[in-house]
Design an enzyme around this catalytic site. Structure first.
Site: not given
Length: 429
Positions: A96, A260
């Site tokens: 990301d 996450d």
């Protein structure tokens, strides 16, 4: 539901000497260290997320050194993190952009093309579109429409969707083995649902819910309910930065495919009390407080007091050694609980002495801390854990002291949490 660990170069030196408080001889950082999936007997997660903001580049200085950055881009994420697909089949490697690192910029420093290049270099099998954080989230009784929010909020919302559209097109060159993930940002449950619908219409079948870190669990529930209600069941959801891990049932309720977090590891040294995790006989997570015995010659608070002439460093060093000795002797049965606690609290009192507090207030704080430490030492939880951290370190895993100790305790927490999640998944199946 898969648990993905958000890595931030979290490794330990397996040759660390607890008594001497030093690394192994000729240790080279990273090369001789071990990540949680190397140090523990089995990987304590189902995948790893690597943030571009943590890695760093010319736009944003990250946590990696220049040499580590070059090696990461040359070797790829799996080789750099020593997390090969062959050893960990089916594991996720997610990238990301690390929106929090550029939250104060008017727009993200990354665009679709360079983000795809980063994911290609890293060999990621999943990657999030560039997004821009939206900070304020409406209460349930006051959810603003698009014309009621500040211009900056609307711009961040529009930028996130625009970049997602560009990213989806650019990501096609990574091939079918790569799964693009469209990031959802919004200021309310309805706005996040609208963003999710737009992303699904673009062609995304895996969406990542962003901006969840500051949300209360009630707000997250509303957001997930709205998002899931706007989507086909075939659209998978990932929750970015899910720290409220006591609320796993909420993710299961809304059919979240993955999430996450770093919470199990960072609570080992950032939480005031919940530093060492265990599972109760009922299968719930419970916690112990680690025994704080910082290094006297390195602790900033003690050094400042010494500079101001408010304590004697030699005396503090003696108290530190007595505290360590008391805990270790108690652990091997050579000292009683009260003897160890007396030594620990004598040092703790020097470390946390507040001259402005009244004697009664100081006594109250001291007694409260003593009760927390008494529970930890009396229950001896390290003796009933089978993970490598506890097998090799024993009571050292419960001493809050250096990074190698604290991150080991974090790895123990990852081990406990992953087993907890595994049982949770089995019960939900």
């Amino acid at each position: 539901m898969k648990f993905v660990f958000a890595d931030s170069l979290d490794f330990v030196d397996p040759a660390y000497d607890f008594v001497a408080d030093r690394n192994g001889a000729r240790r080279a950082v990273h090369r001789d260290d071990q990540f949680p999936h190397e140090f523990l007997d089995e990987a304590p997660y189902d995948g790893i997320l690597v943030s571009r903001g943590i890695v760093g580049d010319a736009h944003i200085p990250g946590k990696y050194t220049e040499a580590q950055l070059m090696r990461f881009r040359r070797e790829g994420a799996r080789r750099f993190l020593r997390y090969p697909e062959e050893r960990f089949p089916g594991s996720m490697m997610i990238g990301d952009c690390g929106a929090f690192t550029y939250r104060n910029m008017p727009e993200p420093p990354y665009r679709a093309e360079d983000t795809v290049e980063f994911y290609a270099d890293g060999g990621f099998n999943h990657g999030c579109s560039p997004d821009h954080l939206i900070f304020d989230f409406d209460d349930a009784d006051r959810e603003r429409g698009v014309n009621e929010v500040p211009e900056e909020t609307r711009q961040r919302f529009d930028i996130t969707l625009q970049y997602a559209s560009e990213f989806l097109r650019a990501a096609k060159r990574l091939g079918p083995q790569f799964t693009p993930m469209g990031v959802i940002q919004g200021w309310s449950a309805p706005s996040m649902a609208a963003a999710a619908s737009d992303l699904a219409r673009m062609g995304y079948d895996y969406l990542a819910v962003g901006g969840t870190v500051p949300l209360k669990i009630e707000q997250l529930r509303r957001a997930l309910a709205a998002i899931r209600g706007a989507l086909s069941p075939r659209i998978r959801l990932h929750v970015l930065g899910f720290g409220k891990i006591e609320n796993l049932a909420d993710l299961e309720q809304y059919n979240v495919a993955s999430f996450d977090t770093t919470s199990p590891l960072v609570r080992a040294f950032k939480d005031a009390r919940k530093n060492y995790w265990v599972r109760s006989p009922a299968g719930d997570l419970s916690y112990y407080t680690a025994i704080r015995i910082p290094q006297a010659i390195e602790n900033n608070r003690l050094k400042q007091k010494a500079l101001e002439g408010r304590l004697n460093q030699e005396e503090v060093k003696r108290l530190e050694e007595a505290a360590l000795d008391g805990v270790r002797r108690m652990a091997r049965g050579a000292a009683g609980l009260d003897e160890a606690l007396d030594a620990v609290m004598a040092y703790w009192a020097q470390l946390n002495w507040d001259e402005e507090a009244s004697p009664a207030r100081r006594a109250e704080v001291l007694e409260r801390q003593r009760r927390l430490y008494a529970r930890t030492l009396a229950d001896r939880p390290w003796e009933t854990c089978d993970c490598r951290v506890c097998r090799e370190g024993g009571v050292e895993a419960l001493i809050f002291r250096s990074s190698n100790r604290n991150k080991r305790r974090g790895m123990h927490n990852l081990h406990v949490f992953h087993r907890h999640l595994r049982d949770f998944r089995a019960e939900a199946a």
